[in-house]
Design a protein around this motif. Sequence first.
Motif: not given
Length: 414
Positions: A102-113
């Motif tokens: 989940i940690f990696i997916l948040v960094v990889v998939l999320f656009p600019s917060l």
Amino acid sequence: MDSIKQERKLLRYTYLLCIVLFLNMYLIGKNEFDKNALIMGGIICFVFAASHFVIRRFFPDGDKYILLFSNVLAVIGIGMLYRLDSPVAIKQLIFYAVGIAIFILVVVLFPSLSKFGKYKYAYMICTLILMSLGSIMGAKTYGAKNWVKIAGFTFQPTEFGKLSLVAYLASSLQYYGIKTDGNSEISKFKALIEPGIVVMISLGLMVVQKDLGSALLFFAISITMLYIATSNFKYILICLVLFMIGGFISYKMFGHVRLRVMIWGNPWKYATDQGLQIVQSLISIASGGLFGTGLGLGHPGMVPVVTTDFIFAAICEEMGVVTGFAIIILYFLLFYRCMRVPIYSKDNFTRLLAVGYSTMLAAQVLVIVGGVVGAIPLTGITLPLVSAGGSSMLITFFSLGILQKISEDGQSYE
């Protein structure tokens, strides 16, 4: 270059810690050598090595120590859980691997917060629903009605409610003093009415559910974010007075609250019944002394719910108070790295979001460690990344992933 060297050094120490812990478990097997301990240790080493490689190789701009420190804490937690209850440790390992994913997916998939700051009312609805689930569907556990079972899965809705509450407050407070009349105290105060009501409703639901730990945690998060957004200490004093009034009313209304306070005041008076948990915890810590009895040589099983609420006492007993202090220092270092993130944030929403999630981690550690050692009334929440608990592990890694993403967007780390 120096930063990379320091990261690699810490990574090597983490490998060494993992190897020593699980080699010890391998050697102290009851009847024969425990080969499963070596397998567990190998899997853990692979998981944190792979996670660090991905973040360092493909996302080099952010703070890498957030992941490193969280991995060290998770290694200690899973190692101690394996000593206490190996099936629980296996479950924790699964949640740890999912949390890292989940940690990696948040960094990889999320656009600019920064783009997520406009969904204030969605966060508010999620917060109110999650906070109320315990009152509607919750089962009473250790006096608190905060566990919900849906489709065979048991979880604490308030764990997920922490995420949405922080997001709501960040979204609601991001324009404080900007979209209001900068010279009007009345307009500024009006901007705080809605988030204040949402926080009071959330705290009220926690009190009704007798979930004192979550109530204290939510209050700490709220006043910290309020102060960062407004820089007005007067509001903090008002909130503290209101919280004390609410605490006094809760003390008068709920016997469960009165019992916790009485046990805190004199746990030895209730040592054979209601105060058994805290008394056994204190005995466990004292018997370990400075350097501990050694893994497998203590009696942590005498402490109730030792894999969750009281795992810190078990660690101090078998690994010593020195290790307990080391864990607190690790949390401090993790909190320090998390609080560096808002400095480099590009907008108020992500800045407040980072402050909220950093405070959530620090407050949770202070509340549970304080309860275990008898400094404050026992509240019954998990020690992040160390205690057994799937919901807590996933939520913690999600929030750390958000912090990592914000640090990547800042692109200003050394």
